[in-house]
Design a protein around this motif. Structure first.
Motif, PDB file in Angstrom:
ATOM      1  N   ARG A  50      62.114  15.024  45.154  1.00  0.00           N
ATOM      2  CA  ARG A  50      62.202  16.320  44.514  1.00  0.00           C
ATOM      3  C   ARG A  50      63.330  16.811  45.219  1.00  0.00           C
ATOM      4  O   ARG A  50      63.505  18.138  45.566  1.00  0.00           O
ATOM      5  N   TYR A  80      52.577  25.692  32.600  1.00  0.00           N
ATOM      6  CA  TYR A  80      53.663  26.533  33.309  1.00  0.00           C
ATOM      7  C   TYR A  80      54.216  27.698  32.701  1.00  0.00           C
ATOM      8  O   TYR A  80      54.482  28.778  33.083  1.00  0.00           O
ATOM      9  N   HIS A  96      61.696  24.540  31.236  1.00  0.00           N
ATOM     10  CA  HIS A  96      60.474  24.864  31.586  1.00  0.00           C
ATOM     11  C   HIS A  96      59.647  23.475  31.233  1.00  0.00           C
ATOM     12  O   HIS A  96      58.375  23.376  31.900  1.00  0.00           O
ATOM     13  N   HIS A  99      58.282  21.205  34.170  1.00  0.00           N
ATOM     14  CA  HIS A  99      57.257  21.747  35.105  1.00  0.00           C
ATOM     15  C   HIS A  99      55.970  21.325  34.395  1.00  0.00           C
ATOM     16  O   HIS A  99      54.887  21.527  35.083  1.00  0.00           O
ATOM     17  N   ARG A 119      51.041  17.786  39.764  1.00  0.00           N
ATOM     18  CA  ARG A 119      50.208  18.668  39.224  1.00  0.00           C
ATOM     19  C   ARG A 119      48.986  18.009  38.581  1.00  0.00           C
ATOM     20  O   ARG A 119      47.550  18.292  38.684  1.00  0.00           O
TER      21      ARG A 119
END
Length: 181
Positions: A50, A80, A96, A99, A119
């Motif tokens: 990341r 998200y 978006h 995510h 996640r």
């Protein structure tokens, strides 16, 4: 690639690090994933995980995962988009999407994790029963299966409770029924 991908996912370094840290209480620095990330940085790679380009970045990213974990433990796994104010939900849609937990669907309905690994792994570690996902690409053969089901045919696949068929089940339960007479 060795940091993020494995089949099955439970054998991957990232998954093992998340499970080891959150379930077993092992410090991040003692996980093989973080050790490998730091090795790559020490070997001169510009960025590894990341966009981490320093040890400080790596441990800041670990702290961010801990924040996400605490939030998911309290509120479950939210998309998200749900976390954004309503006015921002339609803006910059593709940004978006990076995510979200995104999956493609293979020819026989298998779910293929595209993005949102962090996640997803946190949700698995927490034992969450349901998580929001965004379907991105469906294999053409799977689309044939969906069409067959939509037309009332019984597919030759074990697909009970498949998450990509819920919309067909919902329309099936509301179509063809007349109201009270």
């Amino acid at each position: 690639m060795d940091l993020f991908y494995a089949n099955p996912i439970e054998e991957g370094l990232l998954y093992r690090a998340i499970e080891s840290h959150f379930v077993d209480g092992r410090p991040w620095a003692e996980t093989r994933f973080i050790q490998r990330v730091l090795e790559y940085l020490d070997d001169g790679r510009d960025s590894v995980w990341r966009d981490c380009s320093s040890r400080e970045d790596v441990f800041a990213r670990c702290r961010r995962l801990e924040e996400i974990y605490r939030s998911m433990r309290r509120h479950g796994c939210l998309s998200y988009r749900e976390l954004l104010p309503p006015a921002q939900r339609e803006m910059r849609f593709l940004r978006h999407m990076e995510h979200e937990i995104v999956v493609d669907i293979g020819r026989d309905g298998e779910l293929l994790l595209v993005s949102g690994k962090h996640r997803y792994y946190l949700a698995r570690t927490l034992g969450l029963d349901e998580i929001p996902v965004t379907f991105l690409v469906r294999h053409a053969q799977w689309m044939e299966t969906r069409r067959a089901i939509a037309h009332g045919e019984d597919p030759d696949l074990p697909i009970e409770d498949h998450p990509d068929l819920r919309d067909l089940e919902a329309s099936e339960s509301t179509s063809g029924h007349e109201g009270p007479s």
